[in-house]
Write an enzyme that holds these catalytic residues in place. Structure first.
Site, PDB file in Angstrom:
ATOM      1  N   GLN A 209       0.797  -1.221   0.000  1.00  0.00           N
ATOM      2  CA  GLN A 209       0.000   0.000   0.000  1.00  0.00           C
ATOM      3  C   GLN A 209       0.831   1.274   0.000  1.00  0.00           C
ATOM      4  O   GLN A 209       0.301   2.344  -0.289  1.00  0.00           O
ATOM      5  CB  GLN A 209      -0.957  -0.007   1.190  1.00  0.00           C
ATOM      6  CG  GLN A 209      -2.063  -1.049   1.040  1.00  0.00           C
ATOM      7  CD  GLN A 209      -2.865  -1.193   2.319  1.00  0.00           C
ATOM      8  OE1 GLN A 209      -2.423  -1.843   3.242  1.00  0.00           O
ATOM      9  NE2 GLN A 209      -4.032  -0.599   2.359  1.00  0.00           N
TER      10      GLN A 209
ATOM     11  N   HIS B 203       1.759  -9.265   4.932  1.00  0.00           N
ATOM     12  CA  HIS B 203       0.563  -8.425   4.934  1.00  0.00           C
ATOM     13  C   HIS B 203      -0.166  -8.612   3.595  1.00  0.00           C
ATOM     14  O   HIS B 203      -0.262  -7.696   2.781  1.00  0.00           O
ATOM     15  CB  HIS B 203       0.927  -6.961   5.153  1.00  0.00           C
ATOM     16  CG  HIS B 203      -0.237  -6.107   5.564  1.00  0.00           C
ATOM     17  ND1 HIS B 203      -0.271  -5.399   6.744  1.00  0.00           N
ATOM     18  CD2 HIS B 203      -1.422  -5.858   4.949  1.00  0.00           C
ATOM     19  CE1 HIS B 203      -1.408  -4.746   6.830  1.00  0.00           C
ATOM     20  NE2 HIS B 203      -2.141  -5.004   5.738  1.00  0.00           N
TER      21      HIS B 203
ATOM     22  N   ASN C  54      -0.363 -10.585   9.336  1.00  0.00           N
ATOM     23  CA  ASN C  54      -1.324  -9.527   9.640  1.00  0.00           C
ATOM     24  C   ASN C  54      -2.750 -10.013   9.371  1.00  0.00           C
ATOM     25  O   ASN C  54      -3.062 -10.502   8.283  1.00  0.00           O
ATOM     26  CB  ASN C  54      -1.050  -8.302   8.767  1.00  0.00           C
ATOM     27  CG  ASN C  54      -2.043  -7.187   9.024  1.00  0.00           C
ATOM     28  OD1 ASN C  54      -1.956  -6.480  10.016  1.00  0.00           O
ATOM     29  ND2 ASN C  54      -3.024  -7.033   8.132  1.00  0.00           N
ATOM     30  N   GLU C  55      -3.589  -9.897  10.382  1.00  0.00           N
ATOM     31  CA  GLU C  55      -5.029 -10.176  10.264  1.00  0.00           C
ATOM     32  C   GLU C  55      -5.335 -11.436   9.455  1.00  0.00           C
ATOM     33  O   GLU C  55      -6.007 -11.377   8.414  1.00  0.00           O
ATOM     34  CB  GLU C  55      -5.748  -8.976   9.651  1.00  0.00           C
ATOM     35  CG  GLU C  55      -5.732  -7.753  10.544  1.00  0.00           C
ATOM     36  CD  GLU C  55      -6.494  -6.583   9.941  1.00  0.00           C
ATOM     37  OE1 GLU C  55      -6.785  -6.615   8.716  1.00  0.00           O
ATOM     38  OE2 GLU C  55      -6.778  -5.617  10.666  1.00  0.00           O
TER      39      GLU C  55
ATOM     40  N   TYR D 143     -11.169  -1.380  15.217  1.00  0.00           N
ATOM     41  CA  TYR D 143     -11.683  -0.182  14.554  1.00  0.00           C
ATOM     42  C   TYR D 143     -13.107   0.158  14.985  1.00  0.00           C
ATOM     43  O   TYR D 143     -13.440   1.321  15.146  1.00  0.00           O
ATOM     44  CB  TYR D 143     -11.669  -0.365  13.035  1.00  0.00           C
ATOM     45  CG  TYR D 143     -10.289  -0.324  12.423  1.00  0.00           C
ATOM     46  CD1 TYR D 143      -9.735   0.863  11.966  1.00  0.00           C
ATOM     47  CD2 TYR D 143      -9.530  -1.485  12.306  1.00  0.00           C
ATOM     48  CE1 TYR D 143      -8.478   0.912  11.402  1.00  0.00           C
ATOM     49  CE2 TYR D 143      -8.259  -1.454  11.744  1.00  0.00           C
ATOM     50  CZ  TYR D 143      -7.736  -0.256  11.299  1.00  0.00           C
ATOM     51  OH  TYR D 143      -6.480  -0.224  10.748  1.00  0.00           O
TER      52      TYR D 143
ATOM     53  N   GLU E 196      -3.271  -1.788  15.302  1.00  0.00           N
ATOM     54  CA  GLU E 196      -3.956  -0.915  14.344  1.00  0.00           C
ATOM     55  C   GLU E 196      -5.188  -0.335  15.002  1.00  0.00           C
ATOM     56  O   GLU E 196      -5.862  -0.987  15.799  1.00  0.00           O
ATOM     57  CB  GLU E 196      -4.386  -1.663  13.075  1.00  0.00           C
ATOM     58  CG  GLU E 196      -3.314  -1.881  12.055  1.00  0.00           C
ATOM     59  CD  GLU E 196      -3.865  -2.511  10.774  1.00  0.00           C
ATOM     60  OE1 GLU E 196      -5.054  -2.270  10.447  1.00  0.00           O
ATOM     61  OE2 GLU E 196      -3.126  -3.241  10.123  1.00  0.00           O
TER      62      GLU E 196
ATOM     63  N   TRP F  87      -3.563   3.478  11.838  1.00  0.00           N
ATOM     64  CA  TRP F  87      -3.282   2.772  10.595  1.00  0.00           C
ATOM     65  C   TRP F  87      -3.158   3.758   9.450  1.00  0.00           C
ATOM     66  O   TRP F  87      -4.057   4.548   9.191  1.00  0.00           O
ATOM     67  CB  TRP F  87      -4.377   1.767  10.273  1.00  0.00           C
ATOM     68  CG  TRP F  87      -4.227   1.171   8.908  1.00  0.00           C
ATOM     69  CD1 TRP F  87      -5.064   1.311   7.843  1.00  0.00           C
ATOM     70  CD2 TRP F  87      -3.133   0.365   8.456  1.00  0.00           C
ATOM     71  NE1 TRP F  87      -4.577   0.638   6.766  1.00  0.00           N
ATOM     72  CE2 TRP F  87      -3.391   0.052   7.105  1.00  0.00           C
ATOM     73  CE3 TRP F  87      -1.961  -0.108   9.048  1.00  0.00           C
ATOM     74  CZ2 TRP F  87      -2.527  -0.729   6.342  1.00  0.00           C
ATOM     75  CZ3 TRP F  87      -1.103  -0.880   8.295  1.00  0.00           C
ATOM     76  CH2 TRP F  87      -1.392  -1.191   6.956  1.00  0.00           C
TER      77      TRP F  87
END
Length: 492
Positions: free
Chosen positions: A17, A120, A164-165, A309, A373, A417
């Site tokens: 990203q 990621h 990640n996640e 979040y 995050e 984030w």
């Protein structure tokens, strides 16, 4: 607002990203390169990460932003295919090593601690062509990649995130097909990928533990996405049970095997087995761990990394027709309260983080928690008035510290984030969570609390205990510091 000793501030990014340079200096293609270059409806406005924020060539500018914000930590991910273009150590790209060495060295030279994510979502395309996360061969490939990274960077990197996640990745890539490889296999392949993700993480943790920990003295974990689930009707027993199932499938699916006993939650196993039987499967669609695998997985995290979040209301929704799908397995309906302020998928529910942290504290024996995050998105086009997001942060931190059970938990390091505006990964979304925004000719502008960003620029200034050395700083507070052409103001 007072912050406990040892509290730190960080920002987090991911390689695809922000880096750009998708084929520069020997980098191999990753699955996101392939996915976005195919274009079509799957990618918003045919965007790609080919250039992104240009961090591959503009790292020095990123470093200036990090210093301006007064960050104590910076989390970034390594591009697997920039280091190992075909995903294996058969060919090692020295230019990739040099790039990440510079980032790590520059951070340390400026008193910023690097926290590095190995994966990621950007698998080398060469490994995807061999089956990717649906193949058990990926476990060995990931472990070799992890060992390479530990060996190359571990003398300076002391905190690692392996994956990640994994919960978000498995669902988005293999249930909904909106992340690469972009093929939806409802109700089956997400479980298969998740199974391999857990084993890959555990294998790499053991590699660090046996080969590197004694000398490097670092820590390894994985980061799990977790929204809070609240019963739609707090007086409904069925909605309360639905919340338990929602948390089990979302958070405990990965956390329980790793932090408690090496196996999935009982409610997850029973739900999937029941639905599978209704659907005519001869066995559960959820793979099983062997006893040896359970022993290998149990206890493979040195801290609890969570990414919060937002919050959702959850209502019991019985799957009477036996429909195939992950949500159908959970038997819930998930939705926001219409009174909540929201932008894109993030609803402003500050008390959700407090309840989530208490849940983790109680369920997982009060682990050390890192919030790796957190943030509030920007729409498209980005507004230069960032009041709404700073208010989100203020309310979130107030909730974080006001409850006694949370105060007694061991929570550290909230990360916002996205340090600069970037291509968001959800491919039909424009939402991002930058602290900086590109304005023109590659210039970066710090998003502010007023509509006149060039006149008033706010930044987080950390406050440390007096008399402490640079090497042992404890963040006890934070100020918002602003300066205009005519005045100087300060807000705590």
């Amino acid at each position: 607002m007072a912050f406990p000793a040892g509290f730190g501030w960080g920002a987090a990014t991911s390689a695809y990203q922000v880096e750009g340079g998708w084929d520069a200096d020997g980098k191999g293609p990753c699955v996101w390169d392939t996915f976005t270059h195919q274009g079509g409806e799957r990618v918003f406005k045919n965007q790609t990460g080919d250039v992104a924020c240009g961090s591959y060539t503009l790292w020095e500018e990123d470093l200036k932003c990090i210093k301006q914000l007064g960050l104590t930590h910076y989390r970034f991910s390594l591009s697997w295919s920039r280091l190992l273009p075909d995903g294996t150590t058969g060919f090692i790209n020295q230019k990739g090593i040099d790039y990440y060495n510079k980032i790590i060295d520059d951070l340390l030279a400026n008193g910023v601690r690097p926290i590095v994510t190995l994966y990621h979502f950007d698998l080398p395309q060469a490994l995807e062509d061999q089956g990717g996360w649906l193949s058990e061969a990926i476990i060995e490939s990931f472990d070799k990649y992890a060992r390479f990274c530990f060996s190359t960077f571990g003398d300076r990197v002391k905190q690692w995130i392996t994956i990640n996640e994994p919960n978000i990745f498995a669902v988005m890539a293999y249930e909904f097909g909106v992340f690469p490889p972009g093929v939806s296999n409802v109700g089956t392949k997400a479980y298969q990928a998740a199974h391999n993700l857990i084993k890959a993480h555990a294998r790499s943790w053991h590699s660090y533990d046996s080969l590197f920990r004694k000398e490097q003295k670092g820590m390894v974990s994985l980061s799990i996405f977790a929204g809070w689930a609240e019963p739609a009707d707090p007086y409904s027993a069925s909605d309360q049970e639905a919340v338990k199932r929602a948390m089990a499938f979302q958070l405990d699916f990965f956390a329980k095997p790793i932090f408690i006993d090496g196996d999935y939650p009982e409610v997850v196993k029973s739900q999937v087995a029941l639905m599978s039987k209704k659907q005519g499967y001869s066995s559960s669609r959820l793979p099983e761990f062997t006893e040896e695998e359970k022993r290998m997985i149990k206890g493979t995290a040195d801290f609890f990394a969570v990414q919060y979040y937002t919050t959702r209301l959850v209502k019991n929704q019985e799957n009477r027709k036996g429909e195939l799908g992950l949500l159908q397995d959970v038997e819930v309906e998930v939705f926001p309260d219409p009174s909540w302020i929201s932008l894109n998928w993030v609803c402003v529910v500050p008390w959700g983080i407090r309840k989530l942290l208490k849940y983790i504290k109680d369920m997982y024996n009060n682990p050390v928690i890192y919030i790796t995050e957190n943030g509030f998105p920007q729409g498209d086009p980005t507004s230069f008035d960032d009041t709404q997001r700073w208010e989100y942060f203020r309310q979130t931190f107030q909730e974080l510290f006001k409850a006694a059970p949370v105060k007694r938990s061991r929570c550290s390091l909230p990360w916002t984030w996205g340090m600069s505006s970037r291509p968001p990964l959800p491919c039909r979304s424009t939402a991002a969570s930058p602290l900086y925004c590109f304005v023109s000719q590659g210039q970066l502008l710090l998003l502010t609390s007023k509509k006149e960003p060039r006149r008033r620029q706010w930044q987080l200034i950390p406050v440390f205990l007096p008399g402490e050395s640079q090497g042992r700083r404890s963040l006890v507070g934070c100020r918002l510091w602003g300066r205009t052409e005519s005045d100087t103001t300060e807000a705590t």
